[in-house]
Design an enzyme around this catalytic site. Sequence first.
Site, PDB file in Angstrom:
ATOM      1  N   GLY A   1      41.420  50.281  39.453  1.00  0.00           N
ATOM      2  CA  GLY A   1      42.573  50.017  38.604  1.00  0.00           C
ATOM      3  C   GLY A   1      43.873  49.822  39.341  1.00  0.00           C
ATOM      4  O   GLY A   1      44.931  50.280  38.894  1.00  0.00           O
TER       5      GLY A   1
ATOM      6  N   ASN B   1      44.261  37.122  32.751  1.00  0.00           N
ATOM      7  CA  ASN B   1      43.516  37.608  33.915  1.00  0.00           C
ATOM      8  C   ASN B   1      44.319  37.329  35.179  1.00  0.00           C
ATOM      9  O   ASN B   1      45.151  36.422  35.221  1.00  0.00           O
ATOM     10  CB  ASN B   1      42.166  36.872  34.007  1.00  0.00           C
ATOM     11  CG  ASN B   1      41.339  37.333  35.197  1.00  0.00           C
ATOM     12  OD1 ASN B   1      41.131  38.518  35.413  1.00  0.00           O
ATOM     13  ND2 ASN B   1      40.865  36.386  35.984  1.00  0.00           N
TER      14      ASN B   1
ATOM     15  N   HIS C   1      43.739  36.501  39.319  1.00  0.00           N
ATOM     16  CA  HIS C   1      42.728  36.041  40.271  1.00  0.00           C
ATOM     17  C   HIS C   1      43.351  35.979  41.661  1.00  0.00           C
ATOM     18  O   HIS C   1      44.471  35.462  41.817  1.00  0.00           O
ATOM     19  CB  HIS C   1      42.214  34.653  39.864  1.00  0.00           C
ATOM     20  CG  HIS C   1      41.154  34.132  40.770  1.00  0.00           C
ATOM     21  ND1 HIS C   1      39.875  34.644  40.794  1.00  0.00           N
ATOM     22  CD2 HIS C   1      41.171  33.131  41.703  1.00  0.00           C
ATOM     23  CE1 HIS C   1      39.154  33.988  41.694  1.00  0.00           C
ATOM     24  NE2 HIS C   1      39.925  33.083  42.263  1.00  0.00           N
TER      25      HIS C   1
END
Length: 221
Positions: free
Chosen positions: A18, A113, A115
Amino acid sequence: MTSTSTRRRTAILVSGRGSNMTALLAAAADPACPARIDAVVANVPGAPALDKAAEAGVEALTVDHRGLGGRKAFEERLDAELRAREIELVCLAGFMRILTPWFVDRWSDRLINIHPALLPAFKGLDTHARALAEGCKIHGATVHFVRSEMDTGPVIAQGAVAVLDDDTPETLGARVLEVEHAIYPQALRLVASGAYEIDGMRVRATGGDPAMPAPLIVPDS
């Protein structure tokens, strides 16, 4: 200051430690942030991120992708847990599952998201080693809206680092991770504020938000 009632209810999906989740939690701890983290969900029991979320006072729960009867059953359970908490935005932060079009479509333009590459370059895994192998001089990270095809979708924010002559995948990855921690909170603030528009694969800020575009970050060589 953003009113508590208008802050967008946000969940973070994780699989491991995390790192990016911690950056998002820190940003959302500011009452002026238009996003509020209401839940952290892991697909792996005992993921270290769950303890970090609980320590921050955020609900931490597990929806184990194993033993639920396959991907469809897992995603239906995940979707149900998010909707039960009236979640409005979902951030993937080291979530190591490929989501099906069913789930992605249900959360269209509300699912983001990060990346570790400058998309559309280097989709998939091992991005830092591949960037070095290709002789890239600039590498970085991208926050994007999720689409059903892996590592595609309108780009919200990007940040970059210079690739140094003596870089290894590990040293390059460490610097890119710092960029991730900077741009993911920026992107979440922008999306939660609603001050943007999507035009094809482009995301344009409409309210002068400083998170768009993300700065180019180049360390001293």
